[in-house]
Design an enzyme around this catalytic site. Structure first.
Site, PDB file in Angstrom:
ATOM      1  N   GLU A  69       4.726   5.443  10.242  1.00 25.72           N
ATOM      2  CA  GLU A  69       4.855   6.302   9.054  1.00 25.72           C
ATOM      3  C   GLU A  69       5.280   7.714   9.429  1.00 25.72           C
ATOM      4  OE1 GLU A  69       3.873   6.202   5.617  1.00 25.72           O
ATOM      5  OE2 GLU A  69       3.671   4.021   5.591  1.00 25.72           O
ATOM      6  N   CYS A 127       2.335  -6.967   1.490  1.00 24.32           N
ATOM      7  CA  CYS A 127       1.390  -6.253   2.345  1.00 24.32           C
ATOM      8  C   CYS A 127       0.406  -7.302   2.862  1.00 24.32           C
ATOM      9  CB  CYS A 127       0.655  -5.210   1.507  1.00 24.32           C
ATOM     10  SG  CYS A 127      -0.713  -4.407   2.352  1.00 24.32           S
ATOM     11  N   SER A 134       0.825  -1.202   0.000  1.00 24.32           N
ATOM     12  CA  SER A 134       0.000   0.000   0.000  1.00 24.32           C
ATOM     13  C   SER A 134       0.864   1.258   0.000  1.00 24.32           C
ATOM     14  CB  SER A 134      -0.861   0.012   1.256  1.00 24.32           C
ATOM     15  OG  SER A 134      -0.025  -0.059   2.397  1.00 24.32           O
TER      16      SER A 134
END
Ligand code: DGL
Length: 272
Positions: A160, A80, A18
């Site tokens: 992230e 993923c 992703s």
């Protein structure tokens, strides 16, 4: 030459996620198989997959696989867990006999079963946990195995945003892992390709009493085995890896080093 599919060893390996979490898997493959060329696709335009429906993830995955086939991939690694659980079957059905697929779920399930454990915990995105795929595959392979699965949706944005190994990450990780469901387990599966970045913090939490398993190394072994079986392992130096993203921002560029462990250059590919 792979007799079944007219593939050759010199073709690249496609890897997708992703976003940039799958770079942990790409890095492990690049280390283990230095003669392979990787074509990486991070669907940053749709990140996070973990909050999307199965239908949306299947649609994105099909289009990305088509793109990787256009790049002449001999193998597609679904790096993923959210895409592996939602789309593995549909990808194999849509592209039969064209390319080898490796997902990150099957090798981790095999690693658990080979250990003959009594109880395992799983942490992953909401999409992975609610798909029930890990739970079903583990139960099918080892009916007496106790499985406790927990969605841990704050972990991906935390990682992230660069908050792994920080004062913020510790309480969030502690909060999730102190769930009573995890008591008395032998191993915890990190069923998200972002989580290797907080593996040390998770191991520290359990003080060595629980084995922590992530898909990075077992998936890399699966890539190696599948290529070797099909006589598709490259043995000579290839052209440089390519890293594509569907949306490009300076923040993605800045975090790639964290995930890949080295400077890489992301190229924008407008797939959507
Ligand atoms: N790396 C993805 C996975 O393994 C999670 C990131 C996302 O939610 O997009 O599931």
């Amino acid at each position: 030459m792979d007799l079944l599919k007219n593939l050759s060893a010199s073709q690249p390996i496609g890897v997708f996620d992703s976003g940039i979490g799958g770079l942990t898997v790409a890095h492990a493959i690049a280390n283990r198989l230095p003669f392979e060329q990787l074509i990486y696709f991070g669907d940053t335009a749709h990140l996070p997959y973990g909050d999307k429906s199965g239908d949306a993830i299947r649609y994105y995955s099909l289009k990305i696989a088509k793109f990787l086939l256009e790049q002449e991939a001999k193998m597609i690694v679904i790096a993923c867990n959210s895409a592996s659980t939602a789309a593995s079957r549909v990808l194999a059905e849509f592209f039969p006999d064209q390319v080898h697929f490796v997902n990150v779920v099957d090798p981790l399930v095999e690693a658990v079963v080979s250990r003959n454990l009594k109880k395992v915990g799983i942490i992953a995105t909401k999409a992975t946990i609610s798909s029930g795929v890990y739970q079903q595959q583990l139960k099918q392979a080892q009916p007496d195995l106790e499985v406790f699965a927990l969605a841990t949706p704050l972990l991906v944005p935390m990682i992230e945003e660069g908050y792994a190994d920080s004062r913020i990450s510790q309480p969030i990780i502690d909060n999730y892992l102190s769930d009573p469901g995890f008591e008395n387990m032998d191993a915890l599966l990190l069923a998200c390709t972002h989580y290797p970045l907080i593996r040390q913090e998770i191991e520290d939490y359990f003080q060595g009493k629980v084995e922590v398993l992530d898909s990075t190394l077992v998936a890399t072994d699966a890539v190696y085995d599948s290529l070797e079986r099909s006589n598709l392992l490259s043995t000579s130096l290839q052209t440089p890896h390519q890293f594509y993203v569907s949306d490009h921002t300076p923040s993605f560029e800045a975090t790639t080093k964290l995930f890949y462990g080295a400077e890489i250059q992301l190229k924008h590919f407008p797939l959507w």
